[in-house]
Design a protein around this motif. Sequence first.
Motif, PDB file in Angstrom:
ATOM      1  N   ILE A 263      -3.469   6.082  -6.747  1.00 45.55           N
ATOM      2  CA  ILE A 263      -3.279   6.421  -5.331  1.00 45.55           C
ATOM      3  C   ILE A 263      -1.839   6.888  -5.172  1.00 45.55           C
ATOM      4  N   CYS A 264      -1.627   7.939  -4.399  1.00 46.40           N
ATOM      5  CA  CYS A 264      -0.297   8.569  -4.392  1.00 46.40           C
ATOM      6  C   CYS A 264       0.371   8.605  -3.021  1.00 46.40           C
ATOM      7  N   THR A 265      -0.164   7.884  -2.038  1.00 41.30           N
ATOM      8  CA  THR A 265       0.489   7.876  -0.728  1.00 41.30           C
ATOM      9  C   THR A 265       1.584   6.823  -0.677  1.00 41.30           C
ATOM     10  N   THR A 266       2.619   7.103   0.092  1.00 45.00           N
ATOM     11  CA  THR A 266       3.675   6.111   0.314  1.00 45.00           C
ATOM     12  C   THR A 266       3.331   5.164   1.452  1.00 45.00           C
ATOM     13  N   ILE A 267       2.283   5.451   2.194  1.00 47.19           N
ATOM     14  CA  ILE A 267       1.936   4.636   3.368  1.00 47.19           C
ATOM     15  C   ILE A 267       1.199   3.382   2.909  1.00 47.19           C
ATOM     16  N   TRP A 268       1.678   2.227   3.337  1.00 51.01           N
ATOM     17  CA  TRP A 268       1.072   0.941   2.987  1.00 51.01           C
ATOM     18  C   TRP A 268       0.020   0.607   4.033  1.00 51.01           C
ATOM     19  N   GLY A 269      -1.269   0.621   3.614  1.00 49.62           N
ATOM     20  CA  GLY A 269      -2.344   0.350   4.568  1.00 49.62           C
ATOM     21  C   GLY A 269      -2.539   1.516   5.518  1.00 49.62           C
ATOM     22  N   ALA A 270      -3.082   1.209   6.691  1.00 51.09           N
ATOM     23  CA  ALA A 270      -3.317   2.258   7.685  1.00 51.09           C
ATOM     24  C   ALA A 270      -1.996   2.768   8.248  1.00 51.09           C
ATOM     25  N   PRO A 271      -1.924   4.044   8.568  1.00 50.06           N
ATOM     26  CA  PRO A 271      -0.677   4.585   9.140  1.00 50.06           C
ATOM     27  C   PRO A 271      -0.465   4.122  10.574  1.00 50.06           C
ATOM     28  N   ASP A 272       0.791   4.168  11.007  1.00 47.09           N
ATOM     29  CA  ASP A 272       1.124   3.949  12.412  1.00 47.09           C
ATOM     30  C   ASP A 272       1.871   5.189  12.910  1.00 47.09           C
ATOM     31  N   LEU A 273       2.353   5.146  14.137  1.00 40.35           N
ATOM     32  CA  LEU A 273       2.989   6.329  14.720  1.00 40.35           C
ATOM     33  C   LEU A 273       4.265   6.727  13.980  1.00 40.35           C
ATOM     34  N   ASP A 274       4.905   5.762  13.337  1.00 42.38           N
ATOM     35  CA  ASP A 274       6.164   6.055  12.646  1.00 42.38           C
ATOM     36  C   ASP A 274       5.969   6.715  11.285  1.00 42.38           C
ATOM     37  N   ASN A 275       4.803   6.493  10.650  1.00 45.90           N
ATOM     38  CA  ASN A 275       4.649   7.019   9.287  1.00 45.90           C
ATOM     39  C   ASN A 275       3.408   7.882   9.088  1.00 45.90           C
TER      40      ASN A 275
ATOM     41  N   SER B  73      -7.838  -0.275  -3.543  1.00 50.44           N
ATOM     42  CA  SER B  73      -7.629   0.812  -4.486  1.00 50.44           C
ATOM     43  C   SER B  73      -7.478   2.169  -3.818  1.00 50.44           C
ATOM     44  N   THR B  74      -8.299   2.436  -2.822  1.00 49.25           N
ATOM     45  CA  THR B  74      -8.303   3.757  -2.192  1.00 49.25           C
ATOM     46  C   THR B  74      -7.670   3.759  -0.803  1.00 49.25           C
ATOM     47  N   GLY B  75      -7.102   2.621  -0.391  1.00 47.63           N
ATOM     48  CA  GLY B  75      -6.458   2.526   0.917  1.00 47.63           C
ATOM     49  C   GLY B  75      -5.069   1.937   0.868  1.00 47.63           C
ATOM     50  N   ARG B  76      -4.502   1.839  -0.354  1.00 48.85           N
ATOM     51  CA  ARG B  76      -3.166   1.259  -0.522  1.00 48.85           C
ATOM     52  C   ARG B  76      -3.094  -0.105   0.168  1.00 48.85           C
ATOM     53  N   TYR B  77      -3.970  -1.029  -0.291  1.00 48.11           N
ATOM     54  CA  TYR B  77      -3.987  -2.397   0.217  1.00 48.11           C
ATOM     55  C   TYR B  77      -4.389  -2.459   1.689  1.00 48.11           C
ATOM     56  N   ALA B  78      -5.359  -1.617   2.054  1.00 48.40           N
ATOM     57  CA  ALA B  78      -5.748  -1.501   3.460  1.00 48.40           C
ATOM     58  C   ALA B  78      -6.333  -2.791   4.001  1.00 48.40           C
ATOM     59  N   GLY B  79      -7.116  -3.519   3.190  1.00 49.62           N
ATOM     60  CA  GLY B  79      -7.740  -4.743   3.678  1.00 49.62           C
ATOM     61  C   GLY B  79      -6.734  -5.836   3.962  1.00 49.62           C
ATOM     62  N   SER B  80      -5.821  -6.087   3.034  1.00 51.09           N
ATOM     63  CA  SER B  80      -4.821  -7.131   3.264  1.00 51.09           C
ATOM     64  C   SER B  80      -3.846  -6.731   4.367  1.00 51.09           C
ATOM     65  N   THR B  81      -3.584  -5.433   4.503  1.00 50.20           N
ATOM     66  CA  THR B  81      -2.704  -4.966   5.586  1.00 50.20           C
ATOM     67  C   THR B  81      -3.382  -5.177   6.932  1.00 50.20           C
ATOM     68  N   TRP B  82      -4.668  -4.866   7.005  1.00 49.77           N
ATOM     69  CA  TRP B  82      -5.416  -5.126   8.247  1.00 49.77           C
ATOM     70  C   TRP B  82      -5.367  -6.608   8.591  1.00 49.77           C
TER      71      TRP B  82
END
Length: 588
Positions: free
Chosen positions: A172-184, A295-304
């Motif tokens: 995964i190549c995004t710098t965004i951790w989990g879902a994005p917010d307005l700042d990123n 894997s495909t959300g940059r730790y999206a579940g734990s971030t949520w």
Amino acid sequence: MANVANTELEKSLLEEISTDVPVQILEKFSTLIRESGSEDERIAADFLTDYLKKWGVPHQVHNPELYLSVPKNSYLKVTAPFEKEYRVKSPSFSVITGDQAQTGELVYVSTGYAKGINDIFGTKAQGDLGDLTGKIILTEGYPMPGKVQEFADKGVAAIMFISPGKNIHEGICTTIWGAPDLDNKNNEPAIPVLAINKPDGNELIELSQKETVTLEFKTYLEQGWFNCPVIDMFIEGTEEPEKYVLLHGHLDSWHEGIGDNATGNAALLELARIFYKNRDKLKRSIRIAVWTGHSTGRYAGSTWFADQFGIDLENNCIASVNCDSPGCRWATSYEYMMWMSEVDGFCKDVVTSAVDQPSVGGRPLRAGDYSFNNIGITSFFMLSSSIPEDVLQEKGYYPVGGCGGNIEWHTEEDLMHVADLDILVKDIKVYLTGVLRAANATVHPFDFAGTADEFEKTIRSYQAAAGTHFDFTPALDEVAKLREELLSFNKRTAGLNSLDITEPEVKQANQVIEKLARILIPINFTKRGKFWHDSALNVPPLPDLAPALDFSQLEEGSHEFKVLKTHLTRGQNRVVWALQEARELLSY
């Protein structure tokens, strides 16, 4: 800190470890591709919760919408000086071209392969690379976000990474951790990204060094918001039930993902079974979470989860314990683990008690569902046991980010042969011992004098780099004062372990320890504020002061030099303030 072991209780629980359920989980998961948002992932979640229902373990299944990027197919063809197709993949959050093929000239830029897990995120290109605008870059390593961002900033049209072996490793190549917010939200990768195996990559390197090579490529990914199950168990303690240790690992996988992380799910379920059966012996609660979107959300579940339960985590979570890739073949060493400084002695004692082996823990990387640093939660473990260094060298293995060091990590070959039940039992013993001790210790067994020692070492290294250009004496003075007060606090609280958890003196001491974590962890692991999430780029120690390392690259008196000094002044203010806040806590 005092020894917090109840050896008879630990021995009793360790003797209950069985491989019956883990074997069934591994066998079932070997028939599934647990891609986040997929039917197989939901089948896997249902398979786990069927056991929880059978055992009566209290749990919820949340169904959040997670922001994911799921790779599908990619295509690459050399169109000049001859025509030839190559097998490639795209990592999650690559730009999607769809059927609109893109073309460009291939340029090889060497950035080197990772030499160890601490540089698995990639190294920067060295020297003047010239004008790369519009080029397709070929370079070594995994498709990590730092390298992708570095080359995107140079105006390249695309980048292709050469995996270090015969298989192409997913990523995964995004710098965004989990879902994005307005700042990123605008920080997603701006270029298409590809990955190719080493033999084909080397062939392209050789070709590009002899002739001008033109490529044509396409990338296909499915990107958007997906409903995914997140399993949330809560095993209530008997004396301070509102307080809990959070034990967690991810459900989703690349391909069958037996070593990463079916073995982790097997461990979590066996731990849930044992802890729930012995819930009358737990002083505090144990919360066990199984994430999706890792894997495909940059730790999206734990971030949520950190977002959804942020206030509860702030008020009640004692520690976070990550369980990823336990029980893999040949992984007999505990000398490549990760934990925060305040639990160094605690974790070493845990491993020695559980499996009678030495252990070494390094600073946790910005990885492994460590989604709770901005709240300030003491955390330990990430990857579990690992293949010893001499065995890695004997086998010619290169660094990977899981599977105990097995190079099947993130490939189609992460199959049943990667799992080792005897090693899985050992790793379960380590997790059981650590979680049980953290939940049952009268006084939280976390020594922040170790954190102060780390801070002093870090600041002195930054002072050495800054030389006479900046003075870190205020921060060093505050660290020294804090360390002395922490040692005094440790002595005062050592005698409390003979009391009940509910005694006012014990509750007060534990509140201080929890709040020390809430203050000191964020300044050491984050730059954004509480309840926000820093990027997925690795965070240096005391990141507000780390730019001191850049003085050697700047001309004294230049604009950039003065900006750096301004930044460090503000950063030191943040650090000094936090250290003073921590000292104030200790003055009760």
